[in-house]
Structure formats: C-alpha cells, structure tokens
Design a protein around this motif. Structure first.
Motif, mmCIF file in Angstrom:
data_model
loop_
_atom_site.group_PDB
_atom_site.id
_atom_site.type_symbol
_atom_site.label_atom_id
_atom_site.label_comp_id
_atom_site.label_asym_id
_atom_site.label_seq_id
_atom_site.Cartn_x
_atom_site.Cartn_y
_atom_site.Cartn_z
ATOM 1 N N GLU A 71 -11.378 -3.918 4.340
ATOM 2 C CA GLU A 71 -12.053 -4.804 5.308
ATOM 3 C C GLU A 71 -12.312 -4.034 6.614
ATOM 4 O O GLU A 71 -13.408 -4.080 7.173
ATOM 5 C CB GLU A 71 -11.157 -6.025 5.582
ATOM 6 C CG GLU A 71 -11.804 -7.080 6.459
ATOM 7 C CD GLU A 71 -10.813 -8.195 6.842
ATOM 8 O OE1 GLU A 71 -9.744 -8.298 6.211
ATOM 9 O OE2 GLU A 71 -11.122 -8.930 7.795
ATOM 10 N N TYR A 72 -11.296 -3.304 7.064
ATOM 11 C CA TYR A 72 -11.433 -2.535 8.299
ATOM 12 C C TYR A 72 -12.518 -1.467 8.153
ATOM 13 O O TYR A 72 -13.411 -1.348 8.991
ATOM 14 C CB TYR A 72 -10.090 -1.882 8.658
ATOM 15 C CG TYR A 72 -10.157 -0.955 9.845
ATOM 16 C CD1 TYR A 72 -9.969 -1.448 11.133
ATOM 17 C CD2 TYR A 72 -10.433 0.397 9.678
ATOM 18 C CE1 TYR A 72 -10.055 -0.600 12.224
ATOM 19 C CE2 TYR A 72 -10.528 1.244 10.767
ATOM 20 C CZ TYR A 72 -10.332 0.748 12.034
ATOM 21 O OH TYR A 72 -10.430 1.581 13.120
ATOM 22 N N LYS A 74 -14.980 -1.229 5.993
ATOM 23 C CA LYS A 74 -16.305 -1.814 5.789
ATOM 24 C C LYS A 74 -16.918 -2.185 7.131
ATOM 25 O O LYS A 74 -18.051 -1.850 7.438
ATOM 26 C CB LYS A 74 -16.178 -3.063 4.927
ATOM 27 C CG LYS A 74 -16.906 -2.978 3.607
ATOM 28 C CD LYS A 74 -16.800 -4.311 2.888
ATOM 29 C CE LYS A 74 -17.398 -4.185 1.513
ATOM 30 N NZ LYS A 74 -17.067 -5.324 0.663
ATOM 31 N N LYS A 75 -16.123 -2.897 7.915
ATOM 32 C CA LYS A 75 -16.612 -3.375 9.205
ATOM 33 C C LYS A 75 -17.030 -2.194 10.090
ATOM 34 O O LYS A 75 -18.081 -2.221 10.728
ATOM 35 C CB LYS A 75 -15.505 -4.185 9.895
ATOM 36 C CG LYS A 75 -15.876 -4.686 11.273
ATOM 37 C CD LYS A 75 -16.913 -5.799 11.166
ATOM 38 C CE LYS A 75 -17.429 -6.160 12.566
ATOM 39 N NZ LYS A 75 -18.438 -7.204 12.495
ATOM 40 N N HIS A 76 -16.211 -1.163 10.088
ATOM 41 C CA HIS A 76 -16.513 -0.032 10.957
ATOM 42 C C HIS A 76 -17.702 0.764 10.454
ATOM 43 O O HIS A 76 -18.459 1.306 11.254
ATOM 44 C CB HIS A 76 -15.272 0.850 11.126
ATOM 45 C CG HIS A 76 -14.336 0.296 12.156
ATOM 46 N ND1 HIS A 76 -13.984 0.991 13.291
ATOM 47 C CD2 HIS A 76 -13.731 -0.906 12.254
ATOM 48 C CE1 HIS A 76 -13.185 0.241 14.019
ATOM 49 N NE2 HIS A 76 -13.006 -0.920 13.410
ATOM 50 N N GLU A 78 -20.218 -0.599 8.770
ATOM 51 C CA GLU A 78 -21.361 -1.452 9.111
ATOM 52 C C GLU A 78 -21.745 -1.309 10.571
ATOM 53 O O GLU A 78 -22.878 -1.036 10.911
ATOM 54 C CB GLU A 78 -20.997 -2.927 8.902
ATOM 55 C CG GLU A 78 -21.310 -3.476 7.556
ATOM 56 C CD GLU A 78 -20.701 -4.870 7.408
ATOM 57 O OE1 GLU A 78 -20.510 -5.560 8.438
ATOM 58 O OE2 GLU A 78 -20.390 -5.246 6.271
ATOM 59 N N SER A 79 -20.756 -1.482 11.439
ATOM 60 C CA SER A 79 -21.105 -1.533 12.859
ATOM 61 C C SER A 79 -21.544 -0.168 13.363
ATOM 62 O O SER A 79 -22.332 -0.070 14.288
ATOM 63 C CB SER A 79 -19.953 -2.099 13.690
ATOM 64 O OG SER A 79 -18.804 -1.350 13.479
ATOM 65 N N SER A 87 -16.835 -2.740 17.323
ATOM 66 C CA SER A 87 -16.511 -3.951 18.050
ATOM 67 C C SER A 87 -15.023 -3.998 18.401
ATOM 68 O O SER A 87 -14.168 -4.119 17.535
ATOM 69 C CB SER A 87 -16.886 -5.156 17.187
ATOM 70 O OG SER A 87 -16.196 -6.281 17.661
ATOM 71 N N TRP A 90 -13.588 -7.387 17.592
ATOM 72 C CA TRP A 90 -13.262 -7.545 16.170
ATOM 73 C C TRP A 90 -11.937 -6.855 15.859
ATOM 74 O O TRP A 90 -11.090 -7.403 15.163
ATOM 75 C CB TRP A 90 -14.398 -6.968 15.306
ATOM 76 C CG TRP A 90 -14.190 -7.254 13.846
ATOM 77 C CD1 TRP A 90 -14.601 -8.353 13.171
ATOM 78 C CD2 TRP A 90 -13.466 -6.456 12.905
ATOM 79 N NE1 TRP A 90 -14.193 -8.279 11.856
ATOM 80 C CE2 TRP A 90 -13.503 -7.131 11.673
ATOM 81 C CE3 TRP A 90 -12.807 -5.226 12.992
ATOM 82 C CZ2 TRP A 90 -12.893 -6.622 10.520
ATOM 83 C CZ3 TRP A 90 -12.185 -4.724 11.858
ATOM 84 C CH2 TRP A 90 -12.241 -5.420 10.635
ATOM 85 N N PHE A 94 -8.742 -8.624 14.333
ATOM 86 C CA PHE A 94 -8.311 -8.139 13.018
ATOM 87 C C PHE A 94 -6.814 -7.820 13.033
ATOM 88 O O PHE A 94 -6.047 -8.295 12.206
ATOM 89 C CB PHE A 94 -9.114 -6.891 12.646
ATOM 90 C CG PHE A 94 -8.633 -6.176 11.424
ATOM 91 C CD1 PHE A 94 -8.927 -6.661 10.157
ATOM 92 C CD2 PHE A 94 -7.895 -4.999 11.533
ATOM 93 C CE1 PHE A 94 -8.488 -5.989 9.026
ATOM 94 C CE2 PHE A 94 -7.451 -4.330 10.395
ATOM 95 C CZ PHE A 94 -7.750 -4.826 9.145
#
Lengths: 171, 171
Positions: A71-72, A74-76, A78-79, A87, A90, A94
C-alpha cells in the motif's frame, strides 16, 4: 557437463524467481525486488555459495505487513508519477493509523527491504510516540521490560544515578 | 537549514493508539533490535528525550546517541517531560531549571558525545537568560569537532557582549 549446467541453472532460477515475484508482488516495484535479489545473491556468492543452490529468502513478513508495505509503495509510486510530490498528509495518516505491533513490523520491513522512506516514517512515528513521555509510560506503550537479570550493567541504582546525573532529561 | 531527515512531523500527531492484541505477546521487540536500528529511532527525538531513553532498560545503552551518524542535536530548555506540572514559575525554580539544563548541555557535549568527531547540526534554544560563559563554552565544545551547522536561539538582556565574543569564537 556439470560446468555447463551451472550458469543455466542459475539464470533459470533467477528467471523463475522474477516471474513468481513480479506476479505476486508486482506492486512492490521491480526496482525494489531486483535490489533485494541482487543483494541476496551477492552475499550468497561472497560467502562462497555455488550457483546451483541459490535460494533467495525474502524478509520474514506476514501477509498483513506485506499488504501495508505494498500500500505504501503503491501510493508513493503513484504520487511520484503524478505530481512528483509525496503526500505528507497521507504518510501521517498511514503510519498514524497502525498499531504498535504493525508499526514495528513496518519499521523492520522498511529496513530489510531498504525502503528508506518507510523506514524513516516508521522510525519517526516510534520516536513521536516516545516524545514527551515518562520512562514508565514508554515502557507500557512498547512493552519494554526492565531486565533485573542484567544487574551487572545497569542495576536500578545505576538507573537512579543516571537520572540524578542528568536531571533535566527527566524534568 | 531545516533539513531534518523526517518530512513527517511527529509533534503534530494523533494520540497514541491503545495497545492491541498484536502486541501483547510479552515480547520486548523494540529493546531487542540491533543497536544501529535503535539509534535510528533516537535520531528522530529531541536530545532530551533521546538521553532519557537510557533508563528504559539495560538494552538502551547510553552510547546509542553517540552512535547516530549525521547527528542532529536539538537542545531546547522549554521542553518539559511533565508539562502538566507547568513551567517553573518562581525565581528559585527558574534558577534550578537553568542550572539543570546547563549541566545537561555540558554533559551531552563533553561526556556523552565525548568521542563524536562530527555533528550535523546543533540546534540550541534557550528561553532563559544563561550567562555568556556557558553559551560560549557550549559553542566552543561543538566547534572543537566538525560541525556542519549551528542554529542558536538565545534570550539575552544584553546581547552585545555575547555577540562580540561569538565573533571571535573560531576553531
């Protein structure tokens, strides 16, 4: 005959590993995976191991922890693709939303998988949980045992002496 | 100047979540981490709290602070471990608080960090008026090693003498 088989076996093994890993953990990103594999193989060769039996052990993570790591990442990913900025809000939500046990898991996973951002984020959250707490409160939060068995190195008396020598640290 | 390693600020943080089933297995995980990993956590704490961890248990050795690479020292005399008791409010208490803080700074610089050759940043925030000799001695103690940055906030009724002395304080 055996000499010819050795490099083939090695490449085949890596190929299979890569496929398996990229299927099951593609969200981690190839970079991280290949770094891990490279490191493990380097250390295997450095310690005199042969190519026929390279096993790449991934850090001991539970599925729950791995899901959070993914999850971590993926988010990083993406951003950083979208805006180039990560973010902070975020990140705070998180890491602020996980329990102490998971926090320790993520901290170690970040360390072992060499995901510096996650490792730092978890370390700073652990630090944040100690901030402004008395030693007793910190012991409760992290289940820290005063170890009376080790009387040699720091007896309760020595703890008292340290507190007396450094009063401001405890005011 | 403000290049602390963490983007996420633990000071503005959700309250600590209650302990959960994940972490009640009587295992003191945090104290059994390798020292380099423990010191990574301390690197996110103001120096006061980092030093105070020494009395948590024998595993929290007093030389953990000295083992942090790129050490960032943050010594702020307004930090209180027991904020509910309130800041010192009469002149005797203020004097005691000042003496206590001053000896803490000396102890950190001259004893705890005695053999540390490099400090990334010293941030010193004095909300009380300390004698010039103390402030100059602290700065000299830092300058006697390699230091990348100093961030000083001092409260002085008469700053001219200190400024004059500081201009001459070179390695």
């Amino acid at each position: 005959m055996e000499k010819q088989q050795t490099p083939f076996g090695f490449h085949k093994l890596i190929f299979i590993l890569l496929i398996l890993l990229s299927v099951s953990m593609s969200a981690l990103g190839r970079d991280i995976l290949s770094d891990i594999i490279e490191l493990k193989i380097e250390s295997h060769i450095a310690s005199g191991g042969n190519f026929d039996s390279v096993t790449v052990e991934l850090p001991n993570l539970t599925g729950k922890t791995l899901a959070k790591v993914i999850e971590y990442c993926k988010k990083h990913e993406e951003s950083s693709e979208k805006t180039g900025e990560l973010s902070e809000k975020w990140d705070g939500e998180f890491i602020g939303g996980v329990e102490v046990g998971m926090l320790m898991d993520l901290f170690l996973a970040g360390y072992e998988l060499k995901i510096k951002g996650l490792n730092d984020l978890a370390a700073s959250r652990i630090g944040g949980m100690m901030l402004g707490k008395t030693p007793e409160e910190i012991r409760v939060i992290f289940d820290i045992k005063e170890d009376p068995l080790c009387k040699k190195s720091k007896s309760p008396k020595e703890g008292e002496r340290f507190a007396r020598d450094n009063p401001w640290a405890f005011q | 100047m403000d290049s602390e390693p963490n983007k996420y600020d633990p000071l503005h943080e959700n309250p600590v979540q209650g302990k959960t089933s994940d972490y009640n297995n009587e295992e003191d995980r945090i104290s059994n981490l390798p020292e380099s990993i423990m010191s990574h956590i301390l690197s996110f704490l103001p120096t006061k709290y980092a030093v105070a961890t020494t009395i948590l248990s024998t595993k929290w050795k007093s030389d953990l602070l000295a083992s942090i690479p790129n050490l960032y020292l943050n010594m702020d005399d307004s930090l209180l471990l027991h904020p509910k008791r309130g800041a010192p409010n009469n002149s005797d208490m203020v004097e005691e608080h000042k003496t206590s803080f001053a000896s803490f700074v000396y102890r950190v610089l001259n004893v705890i960090l005695e053999n540390v050759p490099y400090i990334r940043l010293l941030r010193l925030n004095c909300t009380n008026d300390y004698e010039d000799v103390h402030i100059i001695a602290w700065i000299c103690a830092v300058l006697s090693r390699e230091v990348q940055a100093l961030d000083l906030k001092v409260t002085k009724e008469n700053p001219s003498l200190l400024l004059h002395s500081l201009c001459g304080a070179r390695r």
